[in-house]
Design a protein around this motif. Sequence first.
Motif, mmCIF file in Angstrom:
data_model
loop_
_atom_site.group_PDB
_atom_site.id
_atom_site.type_symbol
_atom_site.label_atom_id
_atom_site.label_comp_id
_atom_site.label_asym_id
_atom_site.label_seq_id
_atom_site.Cartn_x
_atom_site.Cartn_y
_atom_site.Cartn_z
ATOM 1 N N LYS A 1 72.747 81.106 58.341
ATOM 2 C CA LYS A 1 72.484 80.189 57.226
ATOM 3 C C LYS A 1 73.100 78.830 57.505
ATOM 4 N N GLN A 2 72.327 77.777 57.280
ATOM 5 C CA GLN A 2 72.900 76.433 57.387
ATOM 6 C C GLN A 2 73.643 76.126 56.086
ATOM 7 N N VAL A 3 74.920 75.748 56.201
ATOM 8 C CA VAL A 3 75.706 75.548 54.979
ATOM 9 C C VAL A 3 76.285 74.142 54.848
ATOM 10 N N GLY A 4 76.071 73.293 55.842
ATOM 11 C CA GLY A 4 76.630 71.940 55.733
ATOM 12 C C GLY A 4 75.968 71.012 56.728
ATOM 13 N N LEU A 5 75.910 69.734 56.365
ATOM 14 C CA LEU A 5 75.287 68.738 57.238
ATOM 15 C C LEU A 5 76.086 67.448 57.150
ATOM 16 N N LEU A 6 76.484 66.948 58.306
ATOM 17 C CA LEU A 6 77.189 65.679 58.389
ATOM 18 C C LEU A 6 76.180 64.679 58.931
ATOM 19 N N ALA A 7 75.663 63.817 58.051
ATOM 20 C CA ALA A 7 74.587 62.919 58.462
ATOM 21 C C ALA A 7 75.102 61.852 59.426
ATOM 22 N N ALA A 8 74.193 61.323 60.224
ATOM 23 C CA ALA A 8 74.559 60.254 61.162
ATOM 24 C C ALA A 8 74.749 58.947 60.403
ATOM 25 N N GLY A 9 75.414 57.987 61.059
ATOM 26 C CA GLY A 9 75.536 56.646 60.485
ATOM 27 C C GLY A 9 74.319 55.805 60.850
ATOM 28 N N CYS A 10 74.335 54.558 60.398
ATOM 29 C CA CYS A 10 73.223 53.647 60.698
ATOM 30 C C CYS A 10 73.481 52.962 62.037
ATOM 31 N N GLN A 11 72.443 52.899 62.877
ATOM 32 C CA GLN A 11 72.624 52.302 64.207
ATOM 33 C C GLN A 11 72.863 50.791 64.120
ATOM 34 N N PRO A 12 73.719 50.269 64.995
ATOM 35 C CA PRO A 12 73.956 48.817 64.981
ATOM 36 C C PRO A 12 73.155 48.055 66.036
ATOM 37 N N TRP A 13 72.151 48.706 66.679
ATOM 38 C CA TRP A 13 71.517 48.012 67.811
ATOM 39 C C TRP A 13 70.377 47.096 67.392
ATOM 40 N N ASN A 14 69.557 47.515 66.425
ATOM 41 C CA ASN A 14 68.351 46.736 66.104
ATOM 42 C C ASN A 14 68.427 46.138 64.706
ATOM 43 N N LYS A 15 67.554 45.156 64.443
ATOM 44 C CA LYS A 15 67.677 44.383 63.199
ATOM 45 C C LYS A 15 67.171 45.134 61.960
ATOM 46 N N ASP A 16 65.882 45.459 61.930
ATOM 47 C CA ASP A 16 65.305 45.985 60.685
ATOM 48 C C ASP A 16 65.464 47.496 60.600
ATOM 49 N N VAL A 17 66.707 47.944 60.388
ATOM 50 C CA VAL A 17 66.944 49.390 60.412
ATOM 51 C C VAL A 17 67.314 49.949 59.041
ATOM 52 N N CYS A 18 67.182 49.122 57.977
ATOM 53 C CA CYS A 18 67.285 49.734 56.654
ATOM 54 C C CYS A 18 66.194 49.136 55.774
ATOM 55 N N ALA A 19 65.696 49.952 54.843
ATOM 56 C CA ALA A 19 64.599 49.510 53.984
ATOM 57 C C ALA A 19 64.701 50.280 52.682
#
Length: 1319
Positions: A31-49
């Motif tokens: 059973k999957q019981v936990g998830l540690l999400a990744a952070g936001c990458q700092p390499w490219n410009k339009d990476v959040c919306a």
Amino acid sequence: MNKNHRSLPVFWCRPSPPLLCVLQIKMSQVKQVGLLAAGCQPWNKDVCAASEDRFAYCATLAIYVYQLDHRYNEFKLRAIMSEHKKTITAISWCPHNPEVFASASADNLLIIWNVAEQKIVARLDNTKGIPASLSWCWNAGDGVAFVSHRGPLYLWAISGLDAGVTIHKEAHSFLSDICLFRWHPVKKGKVVFGHTDGSLSIFQPGSKNQKHVLRPESLEGTDEEDPVTALEWDPLSTDYLLVANLHNGIRMVDSEGLTCVTTFSFPSSAASVQCLAWVPSAPGMFITGDSQVGVLRIWNVSRSTPLDNFKLKKTGFHALHVLNSPPAKKSLSSISLTKNHYTSSTSEAVPPPTLSQNQAFSLPPGHAVCCFVDGGVGLYDMGAKKWVFLRDLGHVETIFDCKFKPDDPNLLATASFDGTIKVWDINTLTAVNTSPGNEGVVYSLSWAPGDLNCIAGATSRNGAFIWDVKKGKMITRFNEHGNHGIFCIAWSHKDSKRIATCSGDGFCIIRTIDGRVLHKYKHPAAVFGCDWSQNNKDMIATGCEDKNVRVYYLATSSDQPLKVFTGHLAKVFHVRWSPLREGILCSGSDDGTVRIWDYTQDACINVLSGHKAPVRGLMWNTEVPYLLTSGSWDYTIKVWDTRDGTCLDTCYDHGADVYGLTCHPSRPFTMASCSRDSTVRLWSLTPLIAPLLVNVLADHSWDDIIGNTDRAMVPGATPLLCGKVSRDIKQELDKLSSEVRVKKLRWFSECFSPPGGSHNLWDLVSVINGQDDSLLPQSYSKGVMHMKHLVRFKTSEAQELTIVKMSKFGGGIGAPSKEERLRDAAEIHLRLGQIQRYCELMVELGEWDKALSVAPGVSIKYWKKLMQRRADQLMQEENHDVIPYCIATGDVRKLVNFFTARGQLNEALLVAQGACEGNIHVPQTAVINHTTTTDSDDIQAYDGLLHCACKELAEWYFQDGRAVLAACCHLAVDNTELAMASLIRGNELELAVCVGLVLGESANQATHYVLELLARKFMTAPTCFPSVGSRDLAADLLQMIPDNEVLLAKLCAFYPGSSSEIDQIHEKCGLPSLEECQGLAESAVSEGDIFNAVKYYLMSPEPEAALLVGIAHVKEQLSDSDWTVDSVHPILDLLGYIRTDRLILAKFTEARSELLILSGYIGALLAIRRQYSSIVPALYEYTSQLMKRREVSVPLQIEKLSVELEAWMACTQSLINSRGPDEAPYTPPSEAQKAEHARLLDRLQEEPLRGLEGPDYVTGSNLPSHSDVQVSCFTGLRIQGPVFFLEDGKSAISLNDALMWAKVNPFSPLGTGVRLNPF
């Protein structure tokens, strides 16, 4: 059927199989019981919306989509999109369709996603050049434009007559690389490009093109570069444009006149702008983020200097995006920060700032998605000046290794490609420490033994190092491998002075921690892995590129290996010694296999084949000697039984190569894994050893629980514990004279349970059972506390905050200042009703207005009415300043409702408890003789509020997939029934039994129900015939229930086998033999005792006779007008246990069809009673489909079923559709529908078990999978959380739906007559 459910796939009408053996029911064991999400990458410009109530950000290889949960007004991770196999370069949300966004990646790929359905709508492979920037074409239907660094601009029409890719006629042949581009939102076809040399290029149809214009003045005539970091059209004008250059700051330029309109100036010359965004809710306002430090600046186009500056974080901004509309659609406007799993107390976020010099200036309402260069991602509420959500310090690249701290199973360290090692608290999934960074790639890590609190790390170019976690600095470096990459580092746990490293230079080097080299073992090629033997401190094994495994013995001076194992067909990566079996080791290779070697026999004793790509992660279980887990580049994790080489389970949730696997010896069945998808996932392996836990529950002898490795390694033997932790538990229990059973249940339960509240639950159980408070662990006050402790612990926490004696190191990352600590203390005192202390602290902080406004709560003054008016006004403004007013005027209800409405459930709870303890009073407006009224009425009302607040908080945890913490909230107010119900609805059955047995009488009814469900788990084993072992386990569980005769009869009825085997189980259960049952059944028929007739026929040599008697009785009941569910369900429930091999025989087709139809219909009614809304339509549909396709005579009409379902939906749709503001409009039910619904409810009567109403929701239901995409055959939509496969091996439903279905209708939705067993 109902029009809304026409889309239900017709899958309930498969022909019945001739043989039971085709029915292998696959169910995930891990059973999957936990998830540690990744952070936001700092390499490219339009990476959040962002769009409406969703926002998304890109890690290097996956896109994380968060959605607003309208009920709790908070953002939750909804999906992880991970089709891109190379770095994602940009994302763009469709301006006219909030369900769709586009993404691009470095492998020349563009994808259009439908977010709601989590699937790809269109993809474009082989774009010419890497799409470095992309954007939807405004006002151009379904079109996406993308551009590589020097152009040209490509236009991709996704659908319609002109579908395909065309090139923009003018936008090409640029002289400088493109940083980003923006379409004009109003002027059709107008587009601007920003370049690395600081210039802009502007194109619009019908006008002269302007290439490389408007460079900042200071750059004119030079070759210097000053890249454009941000570019946005002014929403209020057609020609103005905001431009930010990294060094030259921000300008407003006129794209027609090609002039600079305004140059904005910064408070300091050192500030440089990384990103900017307009604030849609405040025309003329925009915000910027600095590149060096996390300063958010607020501007108005009419002023050249910022209106305000906030330092949100120590690290610089990377990207900014303002949500178009504030998230609050109801009367809510901000989201609680109190839920501790979002912001770590030691996180690098800076606390909400105080207002700066512009006191009169009001901040624009709005929420900014903020991404930082260290990978942090947050949603900042600019109006309230606080974080709504902060996901701090995520890894932004591949995580190569993860290891638990030897002396603390709650701390996990991870090593990443991004050059850092981070330490995480796995209970809250927040970062506790991070290494300084800049190490190149960190490939491997190893904790120092015991409590030394140091980590050794191995890097790609900087050698190896030792990092002192407590001091936060590097204390030693090892450079013996020169500039070769070090792939593995291992700190010896038997001799803490020795550290081994292996490298691309072909050496495995053993040195002491002060750097003295003891051995240099030369290999013919690169060495990738090494591992110290757990039994012999002088033995180490290595894995080499030459396909061989070597074992070295350090006690000799020879540098030759003692053994060389050959057999792999490609390079060997990791090697791992078995912790339990001396001389056994395993190795993983690029040939896709894992080999098991026996050092004593010089032989390979097993080859585990099944991975489709190179194997990386390897982990032996520290308690069960045959369990081995492997992770691979095929994105999967496999768990093996090494006795016969079978794969017990495969996990598909990671979205890329799986590199590291680890577990802590004291929690041997909780595993952490890390991957190239930049996430860490936590898994529970407990289901693999379920029989063991039942042996503990049923109080079996130690021989059935703990054994030696020889016994455990016998093929087919049931699992036994052979490790140190289980032996330690036994030793401790042997010392006890009382409470042995209680401690045994608790200690084994904690050992088997994953993190996430089981320790907290057991602490509460012991508090309820009267344990002395002094025995509570330190961690108790960090979790859900019993209400009698809440005020006391919070008061002492406030006092600690007041005494500011901070050590040099402080409290981890970004420790709080004195003011922040005093403010925290004041807030706690206030919530506890200790008003005078609050006033004093507020005065100390200089906030007189607050202190004065609360003072009347201490000494009685006349301005109560004034304060109430002020409170009402503040509440309308949704202003947090309302809190002190309400507390002082004693308006507890108003305040609890205020917090609850905003989703701040912990706060609501604290206030309600403070009131219950009599700390919050209504101030008397005149001096009254106190004897006339008592506070007891108030206290009673407050008690009701407290229970409501606890219930709300429990429901929040439950909906978040954390049933154990939900149970803690109920136990905190002594509500045993609801606590047990939470565990049952979360399918935490073994834990529920343990807790129920310890709590005793108050939990008896629930405990008996759980024992019955657990017995069902072992009765319907997934093999053709249940094994004797699982049959006996089921019988043991049922024998723990006092009134168990009928339950044991069901077990015996269901058990297939020869006559002598069946008589044997009858005897074990104390029931009559087969022949005797036949006679008892016949006499029951003659006496008209239908229930016993059915019961004994089922246990007789001719169980099918029960079908005829039972079904005839049920049909007769249903023909009567005043039947109820409880009058027919007991017989149907019994019939559900008829042996499957008999039921599916062709000659019983008609009886089988009638049984399935009746069970389906009564199941639908039970589902309505239990509020299982998601499966009610499916059960009605199933029943109708069977009636249409099978020749039967039952007293039901399809039209009547349809009317019933529609009446139920009409009368409950307001409840079902309360999920969000955009649902279908509510149409009230007709009078006829109300009458039909009332009739339905009369038939249902009360649910006998309290608290079980409402949907089941297992741990992990809210954790999105990266790659395991299954579609539910109930809804046609992608399944979120655990999946349950039906017996054809193809059809899938969610595990939650399967559990609810099985509790109300035992037969599979496929209509085969097979019993469902999702437990």
